[in-house]
Enzyme design. Structure first.
Site, PDB file in Angstrom:
ATOM      1  N   ASN A 175     -22.954  97.422  31.743  1.00 48.61           N
ATOM      2  CA  ASN A 175     -24.116  98.210  31.335  1.00 48.61           C
ATOM      3  C   ASN A 175     -24.044  99.593  31.963  1.00 48.61           C
ATOM      4  O   ASN A 175     -23.910  99.712  33.177  1.00 48.61           O
ATOM      5  CB  ASN A 175     -25.412  97.536  31.794  1.00 48.61           C
ATOM      6  CG  ASN A 175     -26.635  98.240  31.255  1.00 48.61           C
ATOM      7  OD1 ASN A 175     -26.869  98.252  30.055  1.00 48.61           O
ATOM      8  ND2 ASN A 175     -27.401  98.858  32.137  1.00 48.61           N
ATOM      9  N   GLU A 176     -24.080 100.617  31.123  1.00 49.51           N
ATOM     10  CA  GLU A 176     -24.185 101.995  31.605  1.00 49.51           C
ATOM     11  C   GLU A 176     -23.278 102.267  32.803  1.00 49.51           C
ATOM     12  O   GLU A 176     -23.740 102.682  33.873  1.00 49.51           O
ATOM     13  CB  GLU A 176     -25.652 102.335  31.927  1.00 49.51           C
ATOM     14  CG  GLU A 176     -26.549 102.243  30.708  1.00 49.51           C
ATOM     15  CD  GLU A 176     -27.994 102.635  30.970  1.00 49.51           C
ATOM     16  OE1 GLU A 176     -28.413 102.654  32.143  1.00 49.51           O
ATOM     17  OE2 GLU A 176     -28.716 102.911  29.990  1.00 49.51           O
ATOM     18  N   GLU A 215     -30.043 101.303  23.108  1.00 51.09           N
ATOM     19  CA  GLU A 215     -31.339 101.244  23.789  1.00 51.09           C
ATOM     20  C   GLU A 215     -32.176 102.448  23.379  1.00 51.09           C
ATOM     21  O   GLU A 215     -31.661 103.556  23.278  1.00 51.09           O
ATOM     22  CB  GLU A 215     -31.180 101.311  25.316  1.00 51.09           C
ATOM     23  CG  GLU A 215     -30.537 100.115  25.958  1.00 51.09           C
ATOM     24  CD  GLU A 215     -30.502 100.252  27.485  1.00 51.09           C
ATOM     25  OE1 GLU A 215     -31.269 101.064  28.048  1.00 51.09           O
ATOM     26  OE2 GLU A 215     -29.679  99.565  28.102  1.00 51.09           O
ATOM     27  N   TRP A 233     -39.356 106.009  33.843  1.00 52.05           N
ATOM     28  CA  TRP A 233     -38.560 106.749  34.832  1.00 52.05           C
ATOM     29  C   TRP A 233     -38.489 108.242  34.575  1.00 52.05           C
ATOM     30  O   TRP A 233     -37.859 108.969  35.331  1.00 52.05           O
ATOM     31  CB  TRP A 233     -37.147 106.156  34.920  1.00 52.05           C
ATOM     32  CG  TRP A 233     -36.472 105.990  33.576  1.00 52.05           C
ATOM     33  CD1 TRP A 233     -36.564 104.898  32.756  1.00 52.05           C
ATOM     34  CD2 TRP A 233     -35.650 106.930  32.896  1.00 52.05           C
ATOM     35  NE1 TRP A 233     -35.843 105.110  31.599  1.00 52.05           N
ATOM     36  CE2 TRP A 233     -35.261 106.350  31.660  1.00 52.05           C
ATOM     37  CE3 TRP A 233     -35.200 108.214  33.201  1.00 52.05           C
ATOM     38  CZ2 TRP A 233     -34.451 106.999  30.736  1.00 52.05           C
ATOM     39  CZ3 TRP A 233     -34.383 108.863  32.272  1.00 52.05           C
ATOM     40  CH2 TRP A 233     -34.014 108.256  31.056  1.00 52.05           C
TER      41      TRP A 233
END
Ligand SMILES: [Zn+2]
Length: 686
Positions: A157-158, A322, A330
């Protein structure tokens, strides 16, 4: 080199709508898991990414696995015809691993070893982490590789960040030995070693850059960033070993990011180096919609730029992996998407080449830092709230757009973007430390094309230039000889090339080209840049171009003409009356040089003229008002035309022919109006 298309295609039965699903947070709430399956259908969603941070649920103790809960999730999603994107869990690791194998923990640039916690903070060189990720991925592939719901692998992920531990230092030195052919002198030459007595006499003396050590050797900094990208790619390739072996037909992706608040391409890794290792590009988009510093249309333009960049990395549809149906948690301020914005923003993604709208996240968690991050299912667990309803409405519209899946975009215009150039330009101690702004310069030149609905590809220096009529190269500060040669061939063969100030300054080692401007560039452009004047923020000059005056700020390059003709001259200062904008016929093509940072009106007028001369038009003849974007995808028999109103006002549109209205049904022609944030998707036979 051709763009990196994959043979392993995504074979989805629909446009993907759904997103990150974290049932591992809800295993003690079976009623919630049951409710999820019902709500997924009410929301018109069909695809879920599972397992992203689920390692401690999958392997609660070393070697002790628990897959039963995930079996049920697979089966439940499959039961209503849904698909699963299965993630490898390496984005975060269980505490038992950090405790027992501290080599998995990352060491930061100050050489401080990090404690267990957070996520995305492992060492990519750690022998333990390489072994453990390979092993858990093998278990997942063995268990779910043949499950009919499995659609795609989501690798980690990322990916992000770098590690400065001893293992990484050793790997860096090996990487350098390979790059410089075991020749330390070649490294010293590339890094301009004698400066400040930085010549190395032993490979062991070489260390990664650090704020409390070496931070000013640009060649070192550049090679470290290249190494960190390569080390991340190697880590990903290690993750792929069991996946390729056990599930050779299932495509893989890893989710890319963008940096906010300005929504620019993620700067930490050179994503181009990932493109041929994965089958599908996907990215996570979190634009700060409705912010108080720019218009909605301006932000939409920036989204369009990244879409065009990430799509072009493989020249095929990408996935929006996403996004949030409403607010994130955030940003400095986490504002809800206004009614209509979610559908509009989603349609823009589809219009620029996405075959999915996926969310982070399906359901809001109850605890920890993401408990207020927007989700399809809110803490009220209700399908009746505004956000859920908009998601469901989008799902219904996406069902009507099924034929869009796999359709293409076609561009006659390309922009050249380069991650390494961004890094080198950022390092450059010169010009204006805050005004270099590579991406903002890209945006300044991309904006006129977006406003005129001209499709654009954003390409890499190793891509094929020859398929484009027009190539725009803003601020390519770092340019090696091969790129200069490719540009020469492009123009010689009839291409139209636009380049700006501060281009072609340093080579691939971040060493300034020795002597005058590269001969090749002088040949192409018929100029020599003599000096680049850097202005203070409030300084202004002006350029006279086609009888109009345009404001100059930040940069003004003084040119000597060696064959080019002038299109615009400076009006002030010691270079008053000299050329700022030039045109040079070379071979069958024309090379334009824009020596100054000019106001937007200049770019609007300059490119409008160029597009007219080159007969480059929007694929459709629809006329519209400001703030409306028209983007087109096509297949063998149809054009799909997205008309999107990013303004806060009703806008008038004049259609050029009879279209099918895909979302609302029936036909439409003549004059129509779009409310603020309204979208029309029209279809016409080719
Ligand atoms: Zn490390």
């Amino acid at each position: 080199m051709k763009m990196k298309q994959s043979k392993r295609e995504l074979k989805a039965p629909f446009l993907l709508h759904g997103g990150d699903y974290n049932p591992d947070q809800w295993l003690k709430y079976p009623e919630v898991l049951k409710e999820d399956i019902d709500l997924m259908q009410s929301a018109h969603t069909n695809t879920f990414s599972v397992g992203i941070f689920a390692w401690s649920a999958l392997e609660p103790e070393e070697g002790l696995y628990n897959f039963e809960w995930l079996d049920k999730i697979f089966d439940d999603i499959h039961s209503f015809g849904g698909k699963v994107i299965l993630a490898t869990p390496s984005g975060a690791r269980p505490a038992w691993m950090s405790k027992k194998y501290p080599d998995v923990l990352r060491v930061n640039a100050e050489r401080v070893k990090q404690l267990h916690g957070g996520r995305h903070n492992h060492c990519f060189t750690s022998p333990t982490y390489l072994e453990k990720t390979e092993k858990i991925n093998r278990k997942l592939a063995e268990r779910y590789g043949k499950h009919p719901a499995l659609l795609l692998w989501h690798i980690s992920n990322e990916y992000s960040g770098d590690c400065h531990c001893d293992n990484c230092q050793a790997a860096f030195r090996e990487w350098l030995k390979e790059k410089y052919d075991e020749n330390l002198e070649a490294l010293n030459d590339a890094w301009w070693g004698p400066f400040w007595s930085h010549t190395f006499t032993d490979w062991e003396q070489v260390e990664s850059p650090s704020p409390n050590g070496e931070d000013g050797v640009h060649g070192l900094r550049l090679d470290w960033r290249r190494f960190s990208t390569d080390q991340t790619v190697r880590f990903m390739e290690n993750e792929l070993v069991p996946i390729r072996e056990i599930t050779p037909d299932i495509p893989v992706t890893t989710n890319f990011m963008a940096d906010t608040p300005d929504l620019i391409p993620f700067r930490g890794l050179d994503y181009n180096r990932f493109a041929d290792k994965i089958d599908v590009i996907s990215w996570d988009a979190y634009p700060t919609w409705h912010n108080d510093w720019e218009t909605t249309a301006e932000l939409a333009m920036k989204v369009g730029f990244i879409d065009d960049l990430y799509r072009t990395l493989k020249d095929q549809p990408f996935l929006l992996m996403e996004n949030t149906p409403s607010a994130v948690n955030w940003h400095p301020v986490n504002k809800a998407k206004r009614p209509g914005m979610h559908i509009l923003a989603s349609m823009q993604m589809l219009a620029h080449g996405s075959d999915s709208i996926l969310y982070f996240q399906w359901r809001k968690s109850r605890g920890s830092t993401e408990k207020f991050h927007g989700a399809v299912v809110d803490h009220d667990r209700s399908p009746d709230n505004r956000v859920f309803q908009e998601v469901a409405e989008l799902g219904k519209r996406m069902e009507k757009l099924a034929a869009l899946q796999g359709t293409h975009r076609a561009a006659e215009v390309a922009f050249l973007y380069d991650w390494e150039n961004d890094w080198a330009l950022e390092d450059a101690q010169g010009y204006g430390l805050d005004s270099k702004q590579y991406i903002k310069t890209m945006h300044a030149h991309y904006r006129p094309f977006w406003k005129q609905d001209i499709p654009v590809d954003v390409i890499m220096k190793d891509h094929d230039f020859s398929k484009y009529k027009l190539l725009v190269v803003p601020m390519l500060y770092m340019m090696n000889n091969q790129t200069a040669e490719k540009l020469e061939v492009f123009v010689k063969n009839g291409g139209k090339l636009v380049m700006t100030y501060i281009s072609g300054v340093v080579n691939e080692h971040d060493l300034v080209h020795n002597g005058e401007w590269q001969d090749k560039l002088t040949g192409i452009f018929g100029i020599r840049p003599l000096e680049t004047d850097t202005l203070y923020p409030r300084d202004r000059n002006h350029v006279l171009y086609r009888s109009k005056h345009y404001e100059v700020k930040d940069y003004a390059t003084v040119l000597e003409l060696t064959g080019a003709k002038t299109l615009g001259d400076y009006e002030e200062d010691f270079y008053k009356g000299t050329s700022a904008v030039t045109e040079h016929a070379y071979g069958e093509g024309i090379a334009y040089y824009i020596g100054a940072r000019l106001e937007d009106a200049f770019q609007d007028d300059f490119y409008a003229e160029l597009l007219k001369t080159e007969l480059i038009n929007s694929p459709v003849g629809i006329t519209k008002q400001e703030g409306v974007s028209i983007q087109v995808r096509y297949n063998e028999d149809s054009l799909f035309v997205f008309i999107m109103n990013f303004s806060e006002e009703t806008r008038d549109i004049q259609l050029d022919q009879l279209y099918d209205d895909v979302l609302d049904g029936g036909n439409v022609e003549g004059d129509i109006q779009l409310d603020s944030y309204e979208v029309k998707v029209l279809r016409v036979s080719k």
